[in-house]
Design an enzyme around this catalytic site. Structure first.
Site, PDB file in Angstrom:
ATOM      1  N   TYR A 125       2.565  -6.523   9.996  1.00 13.62           N
ATOM      2  CA  TYR A 125       2.630  -5.070   9.873  1.00 13.62           C
ATOM      3  C   TYR A 125       3.794  -4.510  10.690  1.00 13.62           C
ATOM      4  O   TYR A 125       4.457  -3.560  10.282  1.00 13.62           O
ATOM      5  CB  TYR A 125       1.323  -4.425  10.352  1.00 13.62           C
ATOM      6  N   HIS A 154       0.845  -1.208   0.000  1.00 15.68           N
ATOM      7  CA  HIS A 154       0.000   0.000   0.000  1.00 15.68           C
ATOM      8  C   HIS A 154       0.877   1.254   0.000  1.00 15.68           C
ATOM      9  O   HIS A 154       0.634   2.205   0.747  1.00 15.68           O
ATOM     10  CB  HIS A 154      -0.949  -0.001   1.195  1.00 15.68           C
TER      11      HIS A 154
END
EC number: 1.11.1.-
Length: 345
Positions: free
Chosen positions: A337, A74
């Protein structure tokens, strides 16, 4: 051997986090470190290997090169702000004290998928991540405009990410050998190319457990419905857009009219599978209105918004009354993450 490696990895992550980031971000990071053990034990692939598969960094040289350019998924995205207003009667449906607040600040990040920061906006994929920070607790979301996922376990996740990096040949291999990936590709091929981040639906593909007033729990998935309705571009309209139209379109829009989504929880039936994000639940399932997300940009000058890329959106940072399901994809998200975040420091 896996457990020993996992333990050392967790200790190393804690040291690197403590040395590199401020205490406020550490709080968010540490909430996910406890999940590292479970996620690693559930697969032969380690969390760093899963991140390598996403980033396309399978060896030391590519991994080090990726760190230098702060490679991330992203990569193309931006942050803005707004508020969340819980629905008036939500506590008749759920026992979640977090929703008793009248208005809660929101930090939002809108993005495209992939590691290319110059990707074209003319594709179909749209992603929305949110931090809703209340007085004492927070609720984070990681959502996309795809209602189903491409893998039900971490081995298949690794395989998918590795094969798609091989281009058309790898994609065809997935279509031939992985039914979940095939279903995902077919689904995505039918997605409309929305005219705005504000006119996209967003879905949480993973399931959570919600406390009810009678002290039972019900499983559900998040759905964000745009108040402005879904608006898709025709091919002719799309041809007139630049490759970078989405960010400015939303920022221009909210100068005069907030972007609004109604947030629902789609409730599982007793026969629905809640640990597999590749399975769609029927549209007939009951939906409960939780509240409204209102993106207006009014807090964009706050440090937390301007620096939102310097933290993570932690989908299992949950308030009292909401718990993660046993979905292995969900429970691997936070440690993955964290690993990706640390590589960008």
């Amino acid at each position: 051997m896996i457990i020993n490696n996992m333990t050392h990895s967790t200790i190393g992550l804690k040291k690197r986090v403590s040395n590199a980031i401020n205490p406020l971000i550490q709080v968010s990071i540490y909430t996910g470190l406890a999940l590292l053990s479970t996620a690693t034990m559930a697969t032969e692939k380690s969390i760093p290997e899963l991140v390598d598969a996403v980033n396309g960094t399978p060896d030391t040289a590519s991994r080090e090169a990726g760190k230098k350019v702060k490679l991330r998924n992203h990569a193309k995205g931006f942050c803005t702000s707004g508020m969340f207003k819980p629905a008036a009667q939500i506590n008749n449906q759920f026992n979640i004290p977090f929703f008793e607040q009248q208005q809660i600040s929101v930090t939002a990040r809108f993005s495209l998928g992939g590691t290319n920061p110059h990707a074209s906006d003319k594709g179909a994929g749209r992603f929305m991540s949110l931090k809703i920070d209340g007085d004492k607790e927070s609720l984070n979301f990681v959502t996309s405009n795809a209602q189903l996922f491409f893998a039900s376990n971490l081995e298949d996740f690794f395989t998918f990410q590795t094969k798609v990096k091989q281009g058309a040949e790898g994609k065809q291999w997935l279509i031939n050998n992985k039914p979940d990936a095939k279903a995902f590709f077919e689904y995505v091929s039918q997605l409309p190319k929305s005219s705005s981040f504000a006119t996209s639906r967003y879905f949480g593909v993973n399931s959570f457990l919600f406390d009810k007033p009678d002290n039972t729990q019900v499983a559900g998935r998040w759905i964000f419905e745009p108040a402005a309705g879904e608006v898709a571009l025709t091919q002719a309209e799309l041809a007139t857009r630049s490759d970078d139209f989405l960010q400015q379109e939303l920022l221009n829009r909210i100068e005069t009219t907030p972007a609004v989504w109604n947030l629902y929880v789609k409730l599982a039936d007793s026969n629905d599978i809640i640990t597999d994000p590749t399975v769609l639940w029927p549209e007939s399932r009951q939906r409960v209105l939780v509240g409204q997300v209102i993106i207006d940009g009014k807090q964009d000058k706050q440090t937390s918004v301007q620096q939102c890329d310097k933290s993570i959106f932690n989908p299992v940072l949950l308030p009292e009354g909401i718990a993660p399901s046993a979905d292995p994809i969900l429970n691997a998200r936070t440690p993955a993450y964290i690993e990706s975040f640390i590589r960008r420091l």
